[in-house]
Design a protein around this motif. Structure first.
Motif, PDB file in Angstrom:
ATOM      1  N   UNK A 169      60.994  34.417   8.830  1.00  7.06           N
ATOM      2  CA  UNK A 169      61.078  34.795  10.245  1.00  7.06           C
ATOM      3  C   UNK A 169      59.804  34.497  11.020  1.00  7.06           C
ATOM      4  N   UNK A 170      58.821  33.885  10.409  1.00 12.62           N
ATOM      5  CA  UNK A 170      57.587  33.527  11.089  1.00 12.62           C
ATOM      6  C   UNK A 170      57.742  32.140  11.710  1.00 12.62           C
ATOM      7  N   UNK A 171      57.286  31.991  12.971  1.00 15.16           N
ATOM      8  CA  UNK A 171      57.376  30.694  13.652  1.00 15.16           C
ATOM      9  C   UNK A 171      56.213  29.776  13.326  1.00 15.16           C
ATOM     10  N   UNK A 172      55.271  30.246  12.516  1.00 19.43           N
ATOM     11  CA  UNK A 172      54.179  29.465  11.932  1.00 19.43           C
ATOM     12  C   UNK A 172      53.162  28.998  12.963  1.00 19.43           C
ATOM     13  N   UNK A 173      53.433  27.987  13.744  1.00 19.26           N
ATOM     14  CA  UNK A 173      52.421  27.445  14.661  1.00 19.26           C
ATOM     15  C   UNK A 173      53.033  27.030  15.968  1.00 19.26           C
ATOM     16  N   UNK A 174      52.215  26.929  16.979  1.00 18.64           N
ATOM     17  CA  UNK A 174      52.678  26.476  18.275  1.00 18.64           C
ATOM     18  C   UNK A 174      51.605  25.564  18.858  1.00 18.64           C
ATOM     19  N   UNK A 175      52.001  24.735  19.782  1.00 18.47           N
ATOM     20  CA  UNK A 175      51.051  23.829  20.407  1.00 18.47           C
ATOM     21  C   UNK A 175      51.574  22.417  20.397  1.00 18.47           C
ATOM     22  N   UNK A 176      50.671  21.483  20.214  1.00 21.86           N
ATOM     23  CA  UNK A 176      51.045  20.075  20.249  1.00 21.86           C
ATOM     24  C   UNK A 176      51.875  19.680  19.055  1.00 21.86           C
ATOM     25  N   UNK A 177      52.491  18.526  19.139  1.00 20.86           N
ATOM     26  CA  UNK A 177      53.369  18.043  18.082  1.00 20.86           C
ATOM     27  C   UNK A 177      52.552  17.711  16.844  1.00 20.86           C
ATOM     28  N   UNK A 178      52.904  18.332  15.743  1.00 22.10           N
ATOM     29  CA  UNK A 178      52.256  18.026  14.472  1.00 22.10           C
ATOM     30  C   UNK A 178      50.960  18.755  14.254  1.00 22.10           C
ATOM     31  N   UNK A 179      50.183  19.015  15.295  1.00 23.96           N
ATOM     32  CA  UNK A 179      48.891  19.675  15.147  1.00 23.96           C
ATOM     33  C   UNK A 179      48.879  20.873  16.089  1.00 23.96           C
ATOM     34  N   UNK A 180      49.309  22.008  15.609  1.00 23.28           N
ATOM     35  CA  UNK A 180      49.428  23.192  16.451  1.00 23.28           C
ATOM     36  C   UNK A 180      48.053  23.664  16.890  1.00 23.28           C
ATOM     37  N   UNK A 181      47.967  24.008  18.170  1.00 25.65           N
ATOM     38  CA  UNK A 181      46.698  24.515  18.692  1.00 25.65           C
ATOM     39  C   UNK A 181      46.427  25.930  18.223  1.00 25.65           C
ATOM     40  N   UNK A 182      47.475  26.682  17.870  1.00 25.44           N
ATOM     41  CA  UNK A 182      47.327  28.045  17.374  1.00 25.44           C
ATOM     42  C   UNK A 182      48.289  28.251  16.216  1.00 25.44           C
ATOM     43  N   UNK A 183      47.944  29.172  15.345  1.00 24.47           N
ATOM     44  CA  UNK A 183      48.796  29.472  14.199  1.00 24.47           C
ATOM     45  C   UNK A 183      48.887  30.977  14.029  1.00 24.47           C
ATOM     46  N   UNK A 184      49.967  31.401  13.385  1.00 26.16           N
ATOM     47  CA  UNK A 184      50.177  32.828  13.167  1.00 26.16           C
ATOM     48  C   UNK A 184      49.275  33.304  12.034  1.00 26.16           C
ATOM     49  N   UNK A 185      48.614  34.443  12.271  1.00 24.68           N
ATOM     50  CA  UNK A 185      47.745  35.027  11.242  1.00 24.68           C
ATOM     51  C   UNK A 185      48.155  36.462  10.928  1.00 24.68           C
TER      52      UNK A 185
END
Length: 412
Positions: A169-185
């Motif tokens: 249920x975690x969305x893992x990362x968000x941001x640009x394609x392939x290289x997320x600017x932020x990640x879930x911690x």
């Protein structure tokens, strides 16, 4: 208007004594800064900063934020929830500089989500806590945010990111394609991968004829059903007519050799199996009537708690132990292909394991368990709190007080 503001408007008014000074200071804190009364010397205001002398000129603003601010309170609550460690290298004190550096980067909303997740210890579903991607300095080695918080609140001996797995249920990362600017911690959006144990020795040859209990069948329950056809045993407890499109699995709950309740069909990608869960939905075992009134079953039921999370993910099925006690799992694809015996894996609380591999099952034939007969090769067996096999006093899973059978719908 503050009390000292009234004094400034009326020069003839005498200076107010200590108690009124404290009241005036409290009123001014609503503005998130503390002002010195006009005409007050700088060295004569020790009470504003807990005994320190105010460095600002008389009558000027004090830009130091209040030590009782809401954000500081959240940080204190987070620090109180840290885990104890066995060695000084893993102690929270060694991670304190890096942890506070991370807290400063989080927004107030992210801090609130983190406090909710940490204080509930994952019992309540919480959202993702987004942190900027990158390693944090301050510890002996640079740590990614998710590793830092997992060490601080769950596993002090954690070392590398590859030891962790995102929960479904975690969305893992968000941001640009392939290289997320932020990640879930969020530390409770991760599980730790269960390390495979040394395969136990194979079972000794035994008769395949199952021995049935003497006690009568209870209402709402049924025994394991086997049919004998042409020299081969076949499990008929789940008929082909019950396997319908849309179910990726069905769950059967057993107490010893007796099945309790009906089959539970799973439509969603993941399902919680539990006895006590503050929030969420799924297969609640606590609502089922007990087939046995023995103390062993009652004790085992009391240890299920938040149970486990079963999820269908690309390539296979994963089980995440949410309870406070270990679970024991077995499936045809859990052990190495060369293993000639049954593999039973102990999964500790907070750990997860891939209990079924769709790619590996193609090379698995009929799955025969000595003493219990054959089993569906597309099935998984999970025992709560009690293990079985050559390394335990219980040789067969039917000797375990509470266990779960996962009957997977075969892909077409």
């Amino acid at each position: 208007m503050c009390l000292w503001g009234q004094a400034a408007a009326n020069p003839g008014t005498a200076a107010l004594p200590g108690p009124q000074w404290g009241r005036g200071a409290r009123l001014c804190r609503r503005r998130r800064c503390i002002r010195s009364p006009p005409g007050t010397p700088t060295a004569a205001t020790p009470s504003q900063h807990g005994g320190d002398t105010c460095p600002h000129p008389a009558g000027g603003p004090c830009h130091q934020p209040m030590f009782r601010s809401r954000r500081a309170g959240l940080v204190r609550r987070l620090w109180r929830q840290r885990c104890a460690a066995d060695s000084p290298e893993d102690s929270p004190g060694a991670l304190k500089p890096a942890a506070h550096a991370l807290f400063k980067k989080l927004k107030d909303e992210e801090l609130e989500l983190l406090v909710q997740a940490v204080e509930s210890r994952g019992a309540w579903e919480s959202g993702c806590v987004w942190a900027p991607r990158g390693e944090l300095r301050g510890a002996k080695q640079a740590l990614p945010p998710q590793v830092l918080l997992c060490r601080l609140y769950r596993w002090p001996d954690l070392r590398q990111p590859h030891e962790l797995k995102h929960l479904c249920y975690c969305t893992r990362g968000r941001g640009g394609c392939g290289d997320a600017a932020a990640l879930c911690c969020n530390p409770h959006h991760f599980s730790r991968l269960a390390a495979p144990e040394t395969p136990p020795p194979p079972y000794s040859k035994a008769s395949c004829s199952p021995s049935w209990p003497d006690e009568p069948q209870h209402p709402g329950t049924q025994f394991m059903e086997f049919s004998y056809n042409g020299g081969d045993w076949r499990d008929t407890s789940l008929s082909q007519s019950t396997v319908k499109d849309g179910y990726w699995c069905k769950l059967a709950y057993w107490e010893h050799r007796t099945r309790v309740g009906r089959l539970y069909a799973v439509h969603e990608a993941s399902v919680n199996i539990f006895c006590e869960l503050p929030q969420g939905s799924g297969f609640c075992l606590g609502q089922l009537p007990a087939a046995h009134c023995s103390r062993a079953v009652q004790r085992a039921r009391g240890k299920i708690g938040r149970g486990l999370l079963l999820s269908q993910e690309p390539g296979g099925v994963w089980a995440y132990n949410r309870s406070e006690h270990p679970i024991f799992v077995s499936s045809p694809t859990l052990g190495p292909p060369s293993a000639c015996g049954l593999t039973v894996l102990k999964v500790l609380p907070g750990y997860s394991v891939k209990v079924f591999d769709y790619e590996q099952v193609g090379g698995v034939g009929s799955w025969r368990l000595p003493g219990e007969g054959p089993c569906d090769p597309h099935s998984v067996r999970i025992s709560f709190a009690k293990g079985w096999g050559p390394c335990y006093s219980r040789q067969f899973i039917t000797s375990c007080p509470c266990w779960l059978e996962v009957l997977l719908n075969r892909p077409r």
